[in-house]
Design a protein around this motif. Structure first.
Motif, mmCIF file in Angstrom:
data_model
loop_
_atom_site.group_PDB
_atom_site.id
_atom_site.type_symbol
_atom_site.label_atom_id
_atom_site.label_comp_id
_atom_site.label_asym_id
_atom_site.label_seq_id
_atom_site.Cartn_x
_atom_site.Cartn_y
_atom_site.Cartn_z
ATOM 1 N N MET A 25 0.839 -1.292 0.026
ATOM 2 C CA MET A 25 0.089 -0.056 0.002
ATOM 3 C C MET A 25 1.015 1.321 0.071
ATOM 4 N N ARG A 26 0.618 2.320 -0.698
ATOM 5 C CA ARG A 26 1.349 3.393 -0.791
ATOM 6 C C ARG A 26 2.765 2.998 -1.760
ATOM 7 N N GLN A 27 2.517 2.175 -2.612
ATOM 8 C CA GLN A 27 3.912 1.665 -3.121
ATOM 9 C C GLN A 27 4.502 3.035 -3.856
ATOM 10 N N ALA A 28 3.430 3.919 -4.305
ATOM 11 C CA ALA A 28 4.105 5.017 -5.098
ATOM 12 C C ALA A 28 3.550 6.099 -4.107
ATOM 13 N N GLU A 34 11.472 9.054 -7.698
ATOM 14 C CA GLU A 34 11.007 9.175 -8.915
ATOM 15 C C GLU A 34 9.456 9.974 -8.678
ATOM 16 N N TYR A 35 8.964 9.697 -7.359
ATOM 17 C CA TYR A 35 7.452 10.255 -7.041
ATOM 18 C C TYR A 35 7.824 11.812 -6.898
ATOM 19 N N ARG A 36 8.715 12.119 -5.904
ATOM 20 C CA ARG A 36 9.142 13.216 -5.557
ATOM 21 C C ARG A 36 9.382 14.004 -6.760
ATOM 22 N N VAL A 38 8.100 14.079 -9.841
ATOM 23 C CA VAL A 38 6.803 14.387 -10.318
ATOM 24 C C VAL A 38 6.110 15.468 -9.516
ATOM 25 N N ARG A 39 6.319 15.315 -8.349
ATOM 26 C CA ARG A 39 5.391 16.197 -7.323
ATOM 27 C C ARG A 39 6.135 17.467 -7.370
ATOM 28 N N LYS A 40 7.086 17.576 -8.099
ATOM 29 C CA LYS A 40 7.838 19.095 -8.131
ATOM 30 C C LYS A 40 6.975 19.658 -9.232
ATOM 31 N N SER A 43 0.513 19.191 -8.159
ATOM 32 C CA SER A 43 0.291 18.710 -6.918
ATOM 33 C C SER A 43 -0.476 17.386 -6.768
ATOM 34 N N LEU A 44 -0.823 16.764 -5.654
ATOM 35 C CA LEU A 44 -1.260 15.342 -5.610
ATOM 36 C C LEU A 44 -2.554 15.450 -6.577
ATOM 37 N N ILE A 45 -3.512 16.173 -6.350
ATOM 38 C CA ILE A 45 -4.748 16.156 -7.273
ATOM 39 C C ILE A 45 -4.464 16.540 -8.400
ATOM 40 N N ILE A 71 -0.758 -0.748 -7.972
ATOM 41 C CA ILE A 71 -2.211 -0.115 -7.467
ATOM 42 C C ILE A 71 -2.224 1.239 -8.143
ATOM 43 N N ILE A 72 -3.607 1.587 -8.798
ATOM 44 C CA ILE A 72 -3.611 2.519 -9.497
ATOM 45 C C ILE A 72 -3.360 3.891 -8.529
ATOM 46 N N PHE A 73 -2.648 4.774 -8.901
ATOM 47 C CA PHE A 73 -2.715 6.165 -8.332
ATOM 48 C C PHE A 73 -3.794 7.030 -8.351
ATOM 49 N N ALA A 74 -4.608 7.118 -7.190
ATOM 50 C CA ALA A 74 -5.485 8.155 -7.088
ATOM 51 C C ALA A 74 -5.443 8.701 -5.647
ATOM 52 N N ASP A 75 -6.817 9.082 -5.210
ATOM 53 C CA ASP A 75 -6.732 9.371 -3.617
ATOM 54 C C ASP A 75 -8.110 8.767 -3.108
ATOM 55 N N LEU A 76 -8.372 8.570 -2.108
ATOM 56 C CA LEU A 76 -9.593 7.987 -1.527
ATOM 57 C C LEU A 76 -10.655 8.986 -1.396
ATOM 58 N N LEU A 77 -10.180 10.321 -1.490
ATOM 59 C CA LEU A 77 -11.243 11.438 -1.121
ATOM 60 C C LEU A 77 -11.805 11.911 -2.554
ATOM 61 N N LEU A 78 -11.253 11.618 -3.681
ATOM 62 C CA LEU A 78 -11.741 11.922 -4.898
ATOM 63 C C LEU A 78 -13.287 12.069 -4.900
ATOM 64 N N SER A 150 -16.439 9.266 7.778
ATOM 65 C CA SER A 150 -15.761 9.847 8.699
ATOM 66 C C SER A 150 -14.999 11.331 8.308
ATOM 67 N N TYR A 151 -14.457 11.056 7.244
ATOM 68 C CA TYR A 151 -13.794 12.203 6.650
ATOM 69 C C TYR A 151 -14.557 13.545 6.375
ATOM 70 N N MET A 152 -15.840 13.155 5.739
ATOM 71 C CA MET A 152 -16.892 14.034 5.471
ATOM 72 C C MET A 152 -17.586 14.673 6.718
ATOM 73 N N GLY A 156 -11.790 16.119 8.017
ATOM 74 C CA GLY A 156 -10.309 15.983 7.944
ATOM 75 C C GLY A 156 -9.884 14.592 8.507
ATOM 76 N N SER A 157 -8.660 14.205 8.979
ATOM 77 C CA SER A 157 -8.157 13.086 9.809
ATOM 78 C C SER A 157 -8.649 13.446 11.262
ATOM 79 N N SER A 158 -9.035 12.433 12.274
ATOM 80 C CA SER A 158 -9.507 12.484 13.182
ATOM 81 C C SER A 158 -8.844 11.488 14.320
ATOM 82 N N TYR A 240 -10.889 -6.257 1.502
ATOM 83 C CA TYR A 240 -11.325 -5.178 2.461
ATOM 84 C C TYR A 240 -10.417 -4.885 3.355
ATOM 85 N N PHE A 241 -9.886 -3.587 3.666
ATOM 86 C CA PHE A 241 -8.717 -3.280 4.269
ATOM 87 C C PHE A 241 -9.314 -2.525 5.627
ATOM 88 N N GLY A 242 -8.559 -2.825 6.687
ATOM 89 C CA GLY A 242 -8.875 -1.808 7.712
ATOM 90 C C GLY A 242 -7.617 -1.863 8.707
#
Ligand code: CP3
Length: 340
Positions: A25-28, A34-36, A38-40, A43-45, A71-78, A150-152, A156-158, A240-242
Motif C-alpha cells: 500500500m502506498r507503493q507510489a 521518482e515520485y518526488r 513528479v510532485r515538483k 500537486s497530488l490532485i 495499484i492505481i495512483f489516485a486518492d481516497l477522497l476524490l 468519517s472524513y466528510m 479531515g483526519s481525526s 477489504y482493508f482496515g
C-alpha cells in the motif's frame, strides 16, 4: 480484467500459486525519488486528474519495486468532490474538507449523479492495463462508506471521531442515508475501474477500528456489504482493508469480501483463523522498514512461516509505506518474499 491468471488474482481467490504474491500500500509515494520528482511539477490532485501522469506514477513504482501488482495512483477522497464537497490538502494537516457534513440537511444536499466525472481514474486504469497487459495485475481502489463518511463529517483526519459517531448515534436515519449515498457513488466509480481493466478492487475502511463490534455490525456492515456485493457483480474480487480491528475480523468477513486485510497488531495465523475461510493480506508493520535488514527479514520470515504456504496469502504491510522509508528496504523485502 487484464491479468486473471496472475498469481496475485489467484491468491485473492484463495487458489494455489507458485509463490506468495507481494505488493505494498502506498507503493507510489513520497519515500520514492521518482515520485518526488513528479510532485515538483504537479500537486497530488493534479497527478490524479491527469491520467497519463497518474499512469506513469503507478507504472514507475511497480517496476522500480518489482512487485506482483500495480495499484492505481489516485486518492481516497476524490469522490467527495463530485458529491459536492470540495477539499484540499494542507501541508502538515492533511486533507481539509471545506464544509463538513454534520446534519440531515447536509446529507440531503449531497449529489449522487456525478460519479461519471471521476472518469479520469478509470482512464488511468485503462492506460496502466494497456502497458502491462497480462504481465501484471492492476488494483483499483475506493473508500468504504464508513471511512469516507468519517472524513466528510470530521472535515479531515481525526482521533476520536466525535462528529462521525455523534451523527451515527443521534441521527441514525441521516447516517444511513449518508452511507447509502456513498455506496451509490463509490460503487459506480469502482465498477468503472473494473470495466477499464482493474483485476481486483481494494476497499479501504482504514478507520473502522474505532468502533465496537456491536456498532460496527449495526451501523456499518450492511452498507459495506452492499458495496462489496455491487463490486463483485462487476467481476472483481475484493480486498477489504482496515486497521486496528482485530476484534472486528469475523464481522468484516460478513461483508463477503474475498480477502481481508490484516494489520501488524495480530499475528497473521491468528488473524486468518478469526477471519475463517478465504484469503488474507498482510501484515508487516510499516515502521519495521526503518530498521536494519536483519530485523526486517526476521519479521517477514515469521509472517511467511505463519502463512505456511496455505493458498490465499497476499504479502503486504499492515498499512501504507511511510514517507522517509528507505526505498532499498522496500525493494529488498519484495525480493525476499518472492525468493522465500
Ligand atoms: O497505494 C498507492 O500507491 C496508491 C495511492 C494512494 C494514495 N492515497 C495517494 C496519496 C492510495 C491508495 C491512497 C488512499 C488514501 N488516501 C487513504 C486510505 C489509505 C490509508 O492510509 O488507510 C486515505 C485515508 C487517503 C486520504 C489522504 N491522502 C491522506 C490522509 C493523505 C495524507 C496527507 C499528507 O499530508 O500526508 C493523503 C495524501 C496522499 N495520497 C499521498 C499519496 C501518495 C501523500 C503524498 C503527497 O502528498 O504527494
Amino acid at each position: 480484467m487484464s491479468a486473471p491468471e496472475s498469481r496475485f488474482v489467484k491468491a485473492c481467490r484463495a487458489l494455489p500459486v507458485d509463490r506468495t504474491p507481494v505488493w505494498f500500500m502506498r507503493q507510489a509515494g513520497r519515500y520514492m525519488p521518482e515520485y518526488r520528482a513528479v510532485r515538483k511539477q504537479y500537486s497530488l490532485i493534479e497527478i490524479c486528474k491527469r491520467p497519463a501522469v497518474a499512469a506513469e506514477v503507478t507504472i514507475t513504482a511497480a517496476e522500480a519495486l518489482g512487485v506482483d501488482a500495480a495499484i492505481i495512483f489516485a486518492d481516497l477522497l476524490l469522490p467527495l468532490e463530485v458529491m459536492g464537497l470540495p477539499f484540499h490538502f494542507s501541508p502538515g494537516e492533511g486533507p481539509v474538507i471545506e464544509k463538513p457534513v454534520r446534519d440531515q440537511a447536509d446529507v440531503s444536499r449531497l449529489r449522487t449523479d456525478r460519479a461519471g466525472d471521476l472518469g479520469y481514474v478509470s482512464e488511468a486504469v485503462r492506460m496502466v492495463c494497456k502497458h502491462f497487459g497480462p504481465r501484471l495485475p492492476v488494483i483499483g481502489f475506493c473508500g468504504a462508506p464508513f471511512t469516507l463518511a468519517s472524513y466528510m463529517s470530521e472535515g479531515g483526519s481525526s482521533r476520536n471521531y466525535v462528529n462521525t459517531k455523534k451523527m451515527m448515534y443521534s441521527s441514525p436515519a441521516a447516517w444511513d442515508e449518508l452511507l447509502g449515498k456513498l455506496v451509490t457513488v463509490v460503487s459506480q466509480y469502482a465498477a468503472e475501474q473494473v470495466r477499464a481493466g482493474a483485476d481486483v478492487i481494494q476497499v479501504f475502511d482504514s478507520w473502522v477500528g474505532c468502533l465496537s463490534v456491536d456498532d460496527y455490525r449495526r451501523y456499518v456492515v450492511p452498507r459495506a456489504t452492499e458495496l462489496v456485493k455491487a463490486l463483485q457483480k462487476a467481476g472483481a474480487p475484493i480486498i477489504y482493508f482496515g486497521t486496528d480491528s482485530a476484534t472486528l475480523l469475523s464481522s468484516r468477513k460478513e461483508t463477503g469480501a474475498e480477502v481481508i486485510g490484516l494489520d501488524w497488531r495480530i499475528p497473521l495465523d491468528q488473524g486468518w483463523k478469526a477471519v475463517g475461510v478465504g484469503a488474507v493480506q498482510g501484515n508487516l508493520d510499516p515502521v519495521l522498514l526503518f530498521a536494519g535488514w536483519k530485523e526486517i527479514e526476521k519479521n517477514a520470515r515469521e509472517i511467511l512461516r505463519r502463512a505456511d504456504g496455505r493458498p490465499g496469502h497476499v504479502f503486504n504491510l499492515g498499512h501504507g509505506i511511510l514517507p522517509e522509508t528507505p526505498v532499498e528496504n522496500v525493494r529488498a523485502l519484495a525480493r525476499f518474499v518472492q525468493e522465500y
